[in-house]
Motif scaffolding. Structure first.
Motif, PDB file in Angstrom:
ATOM      1  N   THR A   1     -17.377  -9.125  14.088  1.00 46.79           N
ATOM      2  CA  THR A   1     -16.665 -10.244  13.479  1.00 46.79           C
ATOM      3  C   THR A   1     -16.928 -10.310  11.976  1.00 46.79           C
ATOM      4  OG1 THR A   1     -16.785 -11.507  15.552  1.00 46.79           O
ATOM      5  CG2 THR A   1     -16.351 -12.740  13.525  1.00 46.79           C
ATOM      6  N   VAL A   2     -18.173 -10.093  11.578  1.00 40.10           N
ATOM      7  CA  VAL A   2     -18.510 -10.115  10.151  1.00 40.10           C
ATOM      8  C   VAL A   2     -17.854  -8.945   9.428  1.00 40.10           C
ATOM      9  CG1 VAL A   2     -20.396  -9.940   8.491  1.00 40.10           C
ATOM     10  CG2 VAL A   2     -20.655 -11.373  10.517  1.00 40.10           C
ATOM     11  N   HIS A   3     -17.950  -7.753   9.984  1.00 38.27           N
ATOM     12  CA  HIS A   3     -17.370  -6.576   9.330  1.00 38.27           C
ATOM     13  C   HIS A   3     -15.837  -6.592   9.378  1.00 38.27           C
ATOM     14  CE1 HIS A   3     -20.858  -3.878   8.439  1.00 38.27           C
ATOM     15  NE2 HIS A   3     -21.449  -4.728   9.252  1.00 38.27           N
ATOM     16  N   GLY A   4     -15.251  -7.299  10.335  1.00 36.76           N
ATOM     17  CA  GLY A   4     -13.796  -7.368  10.414  1.00 36.76           C
ATOM     18  C   GLY A   4     -13.159  -8.133   9.274  1.00 36.76           C
ATOM     19  N   ALA A   5     -13.952  -8.943   8.557  1.00 38.42           N
ATOM     20  CA  ALA A   5     -13.396  -9.692   7.426  1.00 38.42           C
ATOM     21  C   ALA A   5     -12.914  -8.757   6.324  1.00 38.42           C
ATOM     22  CB  ALA A   5     -14.444 -10.662   6.877  1.00 38.42           C
ATOM     23  N   ARG A   6     -13.558  -7.599   6.172  1.00 44.92           N
ATOM     24  CA  ARG A   6     -13.197  -6.708   5.067  1.00 44.92           C
ATOM     25  C   ARG A   6     -11.764  -6.213   5.200  1.00 44.92           C
ATOM     26  NH1 ARG A   6     -17.078  -1.805   3.504  1.00 44.92           N
ATOM     27  NH2 ARG A   6     -18.185  -3.597   2.595  1.00 44.92           N
ATOM     28  N   ALA A   7     -11.392  -5.699   6.364  1.00 46.73           N
ATOM     29  CA  ALA A   7     -10.044  -5.146   6.529  1.00 46.73           C
ATOM     30  C   ALA A   7      -8.982  -6.228   6.420  1.00 46.73           C
ATOM     31  CB  ALA A   7      -9.944  -4.430   7.872  1.00 46.73           C
ATOM     32  N   SER A   8      -9.220  -7.360   7.069  1.00 45.81           N
ATOM     33  CA  SER A   8      -8.205  -8.412   7.071  1.00 45.81           C
ATOM     34  C   SER A   8      -7.995  -8.989   5.684  1.00 45.81           C
ATOM     35  CB  SER A   8      -8.625  -9.517   8.053  1.00 45.81           C
ATOM     36  OG  SER A   8      -8.696  -9.007   9.376  1.00 45.81           O
ATOM     37  N   ILE A   9      -9.066  -9.279   4.960  1.00 48.22           N
ATOM     38  CA  ILE A   9      -8.934  -9.860   3.625  1.00 48.22           C
ATOM     39  C   ILE A   9      -8.400  -8.825   2.639  1.00 48.22           C
ATOM     40  CG2 ILE A   9     -10.231 -10.844   1.703  1.00 48.22           C
ATOM     41  CD1 ILE A   9     -11.942 -12.304   3.699  1.00 48.22           C
ATOM     42  N   THR A  10      -8.778  -7.559   2.810  1.00 49.67           N
ATOM     43  CA  THR A  10      -8.234  -6.514   1.932  1.00 49.67           C
ATOM     44  C   THR A  10      -6.727  -6.418   2.076  1.00 49.67           C
ATOM     45  OG1 THR A  10     -10.290  -5.246   2.022  1.00 49.67           O
ATOM     46  CG2 THR A  10      -8.304  -4.064   1.384  1.00 49.67           C
ATOM     47  N   VAL A  11      -6.247  -6.446   3.313  1.00 53.91           N
ATOM     48  CA  VAL A  11      -4.794  -6.405   3.527  1.00 53.91           C
ATOM     49  C   VAL A  11      -4.127  -7.623   2.910  1.00 53.91           C
ATOM     50  CG1 VAL A  11      -2.993  -6.543   5.290  1.00 53.91           C
ATOM     51  CG2 VAL A  11      -4.904  -4.976   5.593  1.00 53.91           C
ATOM     52  N   GLY A  12      -4.702  -8.809   3.126  1.00 52.92           N
ATOM     53  CA  GLY A  12      -4.086 -10.014   2.589  1.00 52.92           C
ATOM     54  C   GLY A  12      -4.045 -10.044   1.071  1.00 52.92           C
ATOM     55  N   VAL A  13      -5.159  -9.707   0.424  1.00 51.48           N
ATOM     56  CA  VAL A  13      -5.227  -9.766  -1.034  1.00 51.48           C
ATOM     57  C   VAL A  13      -4.333  -8.697  -1.669  1.00 51.48           C
ATOM     58  CG1 VAL A  13      -6.743  -9.465  -3.030  1.00 51.48           C
ATOM     59  CG2 VAL A  13      -7.501 -10.833  -1.070  1.00 51.48           C
ATOM     60  N   CYS A  14      -4.423  -7.463  -1.181  1.00 50.78           N
ATOM     61  CA  CYS A  14      -3.628  -6.380  -1.778  1.00 50.78           C
ATOM     62  C   CYS A  14      -2.136  -6.586  -1.530  1.00 50.78           C
ATOM     63  CB  CYS A  14      -4.085  -5.035  -1.212  1.00 50.78           C
ATOM     64  SG  CYS A  14      -5.752  -4.553  -1.686  1.00 50.78           S
ATOM     65  N   ALA A  15      -1.761  -7.017  -0.327  1.00 48.77           N
ATOM     66  CA  ALA A  15      -0.346  -7.256  -0.048  1.00 48.77           C
ATOM     67  C   ALA A  15       0.194  -8.404  -0.890  1.00 48.77           C
ATOM     68  CB  ALA A  15      -0.149  -7.551   1.438  1.00 48.77           C
ATOM     69  N   THR A  16      -0.597  -9.452  -1.073  1.00 42.29           N
ATOM     70  CA  THR A  16      -0.153 -10.573  -1.899  1.00 42.29           C
ATOM     71  C   THR A  16       0.002 -10.150  -3.354  1.00 42.29           C
ATOM     72  OG1 THR A  16      -1.263 -12.128  -0.421  1.00 42.29           O
ATOM     73  CG2 THR A  16      -0.685 -12.913  -2.614  1.00 42.29           C
ATOM     74  N   ALA A  17      -0.966  -9.395  -3.874  1.00 45.28           N
ATOM     75  CA  ALA A  17      -0.876  -8.935  -5.260  1.00 45.28           C
ATOM     76  C   ALA A  17       0.334  -8.028  -5.467  1.00 45.28           C
ATOM     77  CB  ALA A  17      -2.161  -8.202  -5.648  1.00 45.28           C
ATOM     78  N   GLY A  18       0.581  -7.107  -4.529  1.00 45.14           N
ATOM     79  CA  GLY A  18       1.730  -6.212  -4.662  1.00 45.14           C
ATOM     80  C   GLY A  18       3.049  -6.947  -4.562  1.00 45.14           C
ATOM     81  N   ALA A  19       3.169  -7.854  -3.583  1.00 46.30           N
ATOM     82  CA  ALA A  19       4.424  -8.594  -3.431  1.00 46.30           C
ATOM     83  C   ALA A  19       4.660  -9.526  -4.617  1.00 46.30           C
ATOM     84  CB  ALA A  19       4.391  -9.395  -2.132  1.00 46.30           C
ATOM     85  N   ALA A  20       3.596 -10.160  -5.125  1.00 47.69           N
ATOM     86  CA  ALA A  20       3.756 -11.061  -6.271  1.00 47.69           C
ATOM     87  C   ALA A  20       4.155 -10.287  -7.523  1.00 47.69           C
ATOM     88  CB  ALA A  20       2.462 -11.831  -6.504  1.00 47.69           C
TER      89      ALA A  20
ATOM     90  N   PRO B   1     -11.001   3.828  14.303  1.00 47.80           N
ATOM     91  CA  PRO B   1     -12.281   3.100  14.223  1.00 47.80           C
ATOM     92  C   PRO B   1     -12.329   1.987  13.195  1.00 47.80           C
ATOM     93  CG  PRO B   1     -12.446   5.144  13.001  1.00 47.80           C
ATOM     94  CD  PRO B   1     -11.075   5.139  13.611  1.00 47.80           C
ATOM     95  N   THR B   2     -11.197   1.600  12.585  1.00 46.48           N
ATOM     96  CA  THR B   2     -11.203   0.471  11.662  1.00 46.48           C
ATOM     97  C   THR B   2     -11.578  -0.798  12.415  1.00 46.48           C
ATOM     98  OG1 THR B   2      -9.434   1.525  10.391  1.00 46.48           O
ATOM     99  CG2 THR B   2      -9.828  -0.811  10.004  1.00 46.48           C
ATOM    100  N   VAL B   3     -12.444  -1.593  11.826  1.00 47.17           N
ATOM    101  CA  VAL B   3     -12.885  -2.849  12.436  1.00 47.17           C
ATOM    102  C   VAL B   3     -12.004  -3.964  11.888  1.00 47.17           C
ATOM    103  CG1 VAL B   3     -14.806  -4.429  12.774  1.00 47.17           C
ATOM    104  CG2 VAL B   3     -15.231  -1.969  12.603  1.00 47.17           C
ATOM    105  N   SER B   4     -11.318  -4.658  12.765  1.00 49.46           N
ATOM    106  CA  SER B   4     -10.383  -5.707  12.355  1.00 49.46           C
ATOM    107  C   SER B   4     -10.396  -6.808  13.395  1.00 49.46           C
ATOM    108  CB  SER B   4      -8.974  -5.128  12.203  1.00 49.46           C
ATOM    109  OG  SER B   4      -8.007  -6.151  12.095  1.00 49.46           O
TER     110      SER B   4
END
Length: 342
Positions: A136-155, A290-293
């Motif tokens: 659960t702790v390590h899964g934050a990295r993939a989810s937040i990375t997708v959210g931040v990068c996708a938001t920055a690219g779309a914006a 093996p990505t943790v999400s």
């Protein structure tokens, strides 16, 4: 014979000490306030009304910019403070998960599959015997990375295209508007199933690219409307009359006054994109082992929800808290940046 009046004395008149008063006919004279409170107040009010507050003053008439005024409101908004603290904590564990979880999320023990909480393992184990807390702790990295990068690219993409369409208008505006309508008509889940099935890498970047591809039209419309409204202002027309070029008008005069609604929409969309990544991973086309999400863990736990509900509770709870924090942050920023909502 009339008496001659005595010559005037050169000594200053005796009397109680007081402030010197200048000659009213002298334009360079200043009035030194003394005990006359009314004169002091009238002079101060007149100077404030005519020239504005003195530099560095703390009077209530001091003008503030949109951003300083918004920050003044945000600092006093408990919703913003709570959501910002939660997001800062999530960003810290996404960057350095070892701060609160020292284990390996891929280290599993089948002998402890679906076991409940135990000393050193407060969230229990999943179907493979992996520690749910660590995952659960390590899964934050993939989810937040997708959210931040996708938001920055779309914006970024949506702001550039929408800003150009709103500034130039004409056939360029019509072309981008029709292109945005095409992307608006694609169901996002169906589009994800098709797009991510063609690019079956299972890593973060194909998911980010897909979200940017379908997310830019929303921000593009917001940016276009903001630029169309900003370019009608008098300061833009004055800058154009003084010889400012298109690039200077866009970057120096229009963009700073049109970026606020884009920031609001992007902040709210960030939480939505994190939930979208979890949804795509849940249906098997997003991130893959093996990505943790969180989405992968929720998908694996859904078939064992009756036998081991703890497997679903913690990753789903972390996902819900993260999405809620970003949406609350976006609502607070929207209220601060939109004067009509105050």
């Amino acid at each position: 014979m009339p008496e001659t009046p005595p010559p005037p004395s050169s000594d200053p008149p005796q009397g109680p000490p007081g402030p010197p008063y200048a000659d009213p006919s002298d334009p360079n004279a200043t009035i030194t306030p003394g005990d006359g409170g009314a004169m002091t107040l009238a002079t101060s009010d007149a100077a404030t009304l005519e020239n504005g507050p003195l530099p560095g003053g703390t009077g209530s008439g001091k003008a503030r910019s949109l951003w300083s005024d918004a920050w003044h409101d945000l600092r006093r908004n408990p919703v913003f403070l709570v959501s910002a603290l939660v997001i800062v904590f999530l960003l810290l564990i996404a960057i350095w998960p070892g701060l609160i979880a020292s284990g390996n999320p891929l280290s599993c023990d089948l002998a402890r599959a679906q076991d409940g909480p135990a000393p050193g393992h407060p969230f229990g184990f999943d179907t493979q015997g992996c520690d749910v807390y660590t995952r659960t702790v390590h899964g934050a990295r993939a989810s937040i990375t997708v959210g931040v990068c996708a938001t920055a690219g779309a914006a970024l993409l949506g702001s550039v295209l929408g800003g150009l369409a709103g500034f130039y208008g004409g056939w360029w505006d019509a072309l981008l508007s029709r292109l945005a309508d095409i992307f608006f008509g694609i169901p996002i889940i169906l589009g994800g199933l098709v797009f991510l099935s063609v690019v079956p890498s299972g890593s973060v970047w194909p998911v980010v690219g897909f979200i940017v591809l379908l997310g830019w039209p929303q921000i593009s419309r917001i940016a276009r409307g903001a630029v169309v409204g900003a370019r009608q202002h008098d300061y833009v027309q004055a800058a154009r009359a003084l010889g400012a070029g298109d690039a200077r008008l866009l970057l120096r005069h229009i963009a700073p006054n049109a970026v606020a609604p884009v920031i609001v929409v992007a902040t709210i969309a960030l939480g939505t994109y994190i939930a979208l990544e979890a949804t795509l991973s849940f249906v098997g086309v997003g991130l893959r082992p093996p990505t943790v999400s969180w989405g992968i863990d929720i998908s694996n736990a859904s078939i064992q929800i009756r036998n081991a509900p703890h497997m679903l509770l913690w990753p789903a709870g972390a996902l819900s808290v993260t999405v809620l924090a970003f949406i609350m942050l976006g609502d607070a920023v929207r209220d601060a940046l939109d004067p009509k909502l105050r």
